[in-house]
Design a protein around this motif. Structure first.
Motif, PDB file in Angstrom:
ATOM      1  N   PRO A 233      30.391  12.206  58.199  1.00 56.58           N
ATOM      2  CA  PRO A 233      30.225  12.695  56.833  1.00 56.58           C
ATOM      3  C   PRO A 233      30.880  14.052  56.605  1.00 56.58           C
ATOM      4  CG  PRO A 233      28.237  13.089  58.070  1.00 56.58           C
ATOM      5  CD  PRO A 233      29.173  12.343  58.988  1.00 56.58           C
ATOM      6  N   MET A 234      31.522  14.605  57.637  1.00 58.81           N
ATOM      7  CA  MET A 234      32.106  15.948  57.518  1.00 58.81           C
ATOM      8  C   MET A 234      33.167  16.170  58.573  1.00 58.81           C
ATOM      9  SD  MET A 234      28.916  18.035  59.165  1.00 58.81           S
ATOM     10  CE  MET A 234      27.792  17.158  58.136  1.00 58.81           C
ATOM     11  N   ILE A 235      33.891  17.259  58.401  1.00 54.17           N
ATOM     12  CA  ILE A 235      34.860  17.717  59.391  1.00 54.17           C
ATOM     13  C   ILE A 235      34.096  18.532  60.425  1.00 54.17           C
ATOM     14  CG2 ILE A 235      36.852  19.227  59.750  1.00 54.17           C
ATOM     15  CD1 ILE A 235      37.646  18.598  56.840  1.00 54.17           C
ATOM     16  N   GLY A 236      34.414  18.353  61.699  1.00 53.89           N
ATOM     17  CA  GLY A 236      33.732  19.134  62.727  1.00 53.89           C
ATOM     18  C   GLY A 236      34.079  18.648  64.114  1.00 53.89           C
ATOM     19  N   THR A 237      33.181  18.932  65.065  1.00 52.78           N
ATOM     20  CA  THR A 237      33.344  18.523  66.452  1.00 52.78           C
ATOM     21  C   THR A 237      32.253  17.526  66.795  1.00 52.78           C
ATOM     22  OG1 THR A 237      34.242  20.697  66.986  1.00 52.78           O
ATOM     23  CG2 THR A 237      33.531  19.335  68.838  1.00 52.78           C
ATOM     24  N   PHE A 238      32.635  16.390  67.362  1.00 51.73           N
ATOM     25  CA  PHE A 238      31.746  15.280  67.684  1.00 51.73           C
ATOM     26  C   PHE A 238      31.084  15.487  69.045  1.00 51.73           C
ATOM     27  CE2 PHE A 238      31.398  11.199  69.958  1.00 51.73           C
ATOM     28  CZ  PHE A 238      30.589  10.476  69.104  1.00 51.73           C
ATOM     29  N   TYR A 239      29.765  15.316  69.085  1.00 51.62           N
ATOM     30  CA  TYR A 239      29.026  15.373  70.348  1.00 51.62           C
ATOM     31  C   TYR A 239      28.107  14.156  70.439  1.00 51.62           C
ATOM     32  CZ  TYR A 239      30.563  20.205  70.632  1.00 51.62           C
ATOM     33  OH  TYR A 239      31.333  21.337  70.692  1.00 51.62           O
ATOM     34  N   ARG A 240      28.120  13.488  71.590  1.00 46.99           N
ATOM     35  CA  ARG A 240      27.283  12.297  71.791  1.00 46.99           C
ATOM     36  C   ARG A 240      25.848  12.646  72.165  1.00 46.99           C
ATOM     37  NH1 ARG A 240      29.633   7.718  75.233  1.00 46.99           N
ATOM     38  NH2 ARG A 240      27.837   6.756  74.256  1.00 46.99           N
ATOM     39  N   SER A 241      25.601  13.888  72.629  1.00 42.55           N
ATOM     40  CA  SER A 241      24.250  14.280  73.033  1.00 42.55           C
ATOM     41  C   SER A 241      23.928  15.669  72.490  1.00 42.55           C
ATOM     42  CB  SER A 241      24.128  14.276  74.560  1.00 42.55           C
ATOM     43  OG  SER A 241      25.027  15.206  75.125  1.00 42.55           O
ATOM     44  N   ALA A 242      22.640  16.035  72.556  1.00 42.63           N
ATOM     45  CA  ALA A 242      22.190  17.322  72.027  1.00 42.63           C
ATOM     46  C   ALA A 242      22.712  18.493  72.854  1.00 42.63           C
ATOM     47  CB  ALA A 242      20.669  17.358  71.963  1.00 42.63           C
ATOM     48  N   ASN A 243      22.873  18.295  74.165  1.00 45.97           N
ATOM     49  CA  ASN A 243      23.457  19.309  75.039  1.00 45.97           C
ATOM     50  C   ASN A 243      24.059  18.606  76.250  1.00 45.97           C
ATOM     51  OD1 ASN A 243      21.423  19.171  77.216  1.00 45.97           O
ATOM     52  ND2 ASN A 243      20.035  20.084  75.701  1.00 45.97           N
ATOM     53  N   PRO A 244      24.862  19.293  77.043  1.00 44.81           N
ATOM     54  CA  PRO A 244      25.555  18.631  78.160  1.00 44.81           C
ATOM     55  C   PRO A 244      24.638  17.971  79.184  1.00 44.81           C
ATOM     56  CG  PRO A 244      26.555  20.757  77.723  1.00 44.81           C
ATOM     57  CD  PRO A 244      25.314  20.676  76.871  1.00 44.81           C
ATOM     58  N   GLU A 245      23.401  18.474  79.337  1.00 49.38           N
ATOM     59  CA  GLU A 245      22.483  17.905  80.316  1.00 49.38           C
ATOM     60  C   GLU A 245      21.711  16.700  79.782  1.00 49.38           C
ATOM     61  OE1 GLU A 245      22.191  21.407  79.594  1.00 49.38           O
ATOM     62  OE2 GLU A 245      23.729  21.747  81.101  1.00 49.38           O
ATOM     63  N   SER A 246      21.693  16.511  78.471  1.00 50.32           N
ATOM     64  CA  SER A 246      20.934  15.417  77.852  1.00 50.32           C
ATOM     65  C   SER A 246      21.738  14.123  77.859  1.00 50.32           C
ATOM     66  CB  SER A 246      20.594  15.761  76.399  1.00 50.32           C
ATOM     67  OG  SER A 246      19.787  16.893  76.336  1.00 50.32           O
ATOM     68  N   PRO A 247      21.026  12.985  77.881  1.00 45.73           N
ATOM     69  CA  PRO A 247      21.739  11.709  77.769  1.00 45.73           C
ATOM     70  C   PRO A 247      22.281  11.527  76.344  1.00 45.73           C
ATOM     71  CG  PRO A 247      19.377  11.345  77.773  1.00 45.73           C
ATOM     72  CD  PRO A 247      19.595  12.808  78.047  1.00 45.73           C
ATOM     73  N   ALA A 248      23.261  10.656  76.193  1.00 47.59           N
ATOM     74  CA  ALA A 248      23.845  10.367  74.879  1.00 47.59           C
ATOM     75  C   ALA A 248      22.774   9.775  73.964  1.00 47.59           C
ATOM     76  CB  ALA A 248      25.005   9.395  75.023  1.00 47.59           C
ATOM     77  N   PHE A 249      22.876  10.076  72.665  1.00 50.25           N
ATOM     78  CA  PHE A 249      21.934   9.522  71.699  1.00 50.25           C
ATOM     79  C   PHE A 249      21.978   7.998  71.727  1.00 50.25           C
ATOM     80  CE2 PHE A 249      22.582  13.744  69.724  1.00 50.25           C
ATOM     81  CZ  PHE A 249      21.262  14.142  69.625  1.00 50.25           C
ATOM     82  N   VAL A 250      23.203   7.422  71.741  1.00 53.16           N
ATOM     83  CA  VAL A 250      23.383   5.976  71.805  1.00 53.16           C
ATOM     84  C   VAL A 250      24.533   5.634  72.734  1.00 53.16           C
ATOM     85  CG1 VAL A 250      22.463   5.501  69.500  1.00 53.16           C
ATOM     86  CG2 VAL A 250      24.890   5.943  69.769  1.00 53.16           C
ATOM     87  N   ASN A 251      24.458   4.446  73.331  1.00 57.75           N
ATOM     88  CA  ASN A 251      25.515   3.933  74.184  1.00 57.75           C
ATOM     89  C   ASN A 251      25.863   2.528  73.716  1.00 57.75           C
ATOM     90  OD1 ASN A 251      25.800   6.077  76.215  1.00 57.75           O
ATOM     91  ND2 ASN A 251      23.677   5.574  76.710  1.00 57.75           N
ATOM     92  N   VAL A 252      26.982   2.009  74.192  1.00 57.60           N
ATOM     93  CA  VAL A 252      27.375   0.650  73.854  1.00 57.60           C
ATOM     94  C   VAL A 252      26.277  -0.297  74.322  1.00 57.60           C
ATOM     95  CG1 VAL A 252      29.066  -1.170  74.308  1.00 57.60           C
ATOM     96  CG2 VAL A 252      29.835   1.177  73.955  1.00 57.60           C
ATOM     97  N   GLY A 253      25.871  -1.195  73.437  1.00 54.73           N
ATOM     98  CA  GLY A 253      24.814  -2.153  73.738  1.00 54.73           C
ATOM     99  C   GLY A 253      23.441  -1.738  73.242  1.00 54.73           C
ATOM    100  N   ASP A 254      23.272  -0.468  72.852  1.00 60.81           N
ATOM    101  CA  ASP A 254      21.979   0.004  72.359  1.00 60.81           C
ATOM    102  C   ASP A 254      21.698  -0.551  70.968  1.00 60.81           C
ATOM    103  OD1 ASP A 254      21.738   1.489  74.647  1.00 60.81           O
ATOM    104  OD2 ASP A 254      21.944   3.443  73.667  1.00 60.81           O
ATOM    105  N   LYS A 255      20.444  -0.913  70.735  1.00 61.23           N
ATOM    106  CA  LYS A 255      20.009  -1.341  69.403  1.00 61.23           C
ATOM    107  C   LYS A 255      19.584  -0.098  68.638  1.00 61.23           C
ATOM    108  CE  LYS A 255      19.095  -6.037  70.212  1.00 61.23           C
ATOM    109  NZ  LYS A 255      20.355  -6.639  69.888  1.00 61.23           N
ATOM    110  N   ILE A 256      20.052   0.006  67.386  1.00 62.19           N
ATOM    111  CA  ILE A 256      19.699   1.145  66.539  1.00 62.19           C
ATOM    112  C   ILE A 256      19.105   0.625  65.241  1.00 62.19           C
ATOM    113  CG2 ILE A 256      21.434   2.701  67.502  1.00 62.19           C
ATOM    114  CD1 ILE A 256      23.132   2.130  64.964  1.00 62.19           C
ATOM    115  N   SER A 257      18.375   1.493  64.573  1.00 66.24           N
ATOM    116  CA  SER A 257      17.841   1.148  63.258  1.00 66.24           C
ATOM    117  C   SER A 257      18.344   2.182  62.254  1.00 66.24           C
ATOM    118  CB  SER A 257      16.311   1.116  63.290  1.00 66.24           C
ATOM    119  OG  SER A 257      15.818   2.374  63.695  1.00 66.24           O
ATOM    120  N   ALA A 258      18.281   1.822  60.990  1.00 67.73           N
ATOM    121  CA  ALA A 258      18.717   2.749  59.938  1.00 67.73           C
ATOM    122  C   ALA A 258      17.885   4.022  60.035  1.00 67.73           C
ATOM    123  CB  ALA A 258      18.565   2.111  58.569  1.00 67.73           C
TER     124      ALA A 258
END
Length: 161
Positions: free
Chosen positions: A89-114
């Motif tokens: 929704p904006m210009i910026g830098t993409f991060y998959r997790s909250a910090n480098p030590e945390s796991p990614a919010f989502v991975n391939v195969g994960d089920k997500i909800s709205a």
């Protein structure tokens, strides 16, 4: 001003013949300018004065990698016709997790909800959680961690079934 309001303002600007919009209140100042190459969003908070620091030479910004086209996506995986894109929704830098030590919010195969958080986009030192607007299964992550993203650039492919 909320991210959705800024996104709506950008959409309005792109659909109209206007080249630039400036909005200024006591709390913030926003300037959105349309160009042929990209849309630029600038935001300055008037309440917080800038700290005085020694000037630092700015490094030239690296050109972001172009987004994959639907044809390229279709050759990398199953047909893209039944997948939904989650876009930035904006210009910026993409991060998959909250910090480098945390796991990614989502991975391939994960089920997500709205409404579930799928990544973070940092814009002007603000970390914005990006939520999914669809439910389904993550099929592909279209961008690498810590990479620059453009407005409306696809980030994930989701199978809504």
């Amino acid at each position: 001003m909320k991210v959705k309001e800024i996104r709506d303002l950008i959409d309005f600007l792109s659909s109209s013949g206007l080249e630039e919009v400036n909005i200024e209140t006591d709390e913030f100042k926003i300037k959105i300018k349309r160009s042929n190459e990209a849309q630029v969003v600038e935001r300055m908070v008037a309440a917080a004065p800038a700290p005085q620091a020694a000037p630092v030479a700015a490094a030239p910004a690296a050109a972001p990698a172009p987004a994959a086209t639907p044809a390229e996506i279709a050759t990398d995986s199953a047909p893209a016709g039944n997948y939904v894109e989650i876009k930035s929704p904006m210009i910026g830098t993409f991060y998959r997790s909250a910090n480098p030590e945390s796991p990614a919010f989502v991975n391939v195969g994960d089920k997500i909800s709205a409404g579930s958080t799928v990544c973070i986009v940092e814009a002007m030192k603000l970390f914005n959680e990006i939520e999914s607007e669809v439910s389904g299964t993550i099929v592909k992550v279209l961008i690498d961690d810590s990479q620059p993203v453009e407005y409306d650039q696809p980030l994930f492919l989701v199978d809504p079934s």
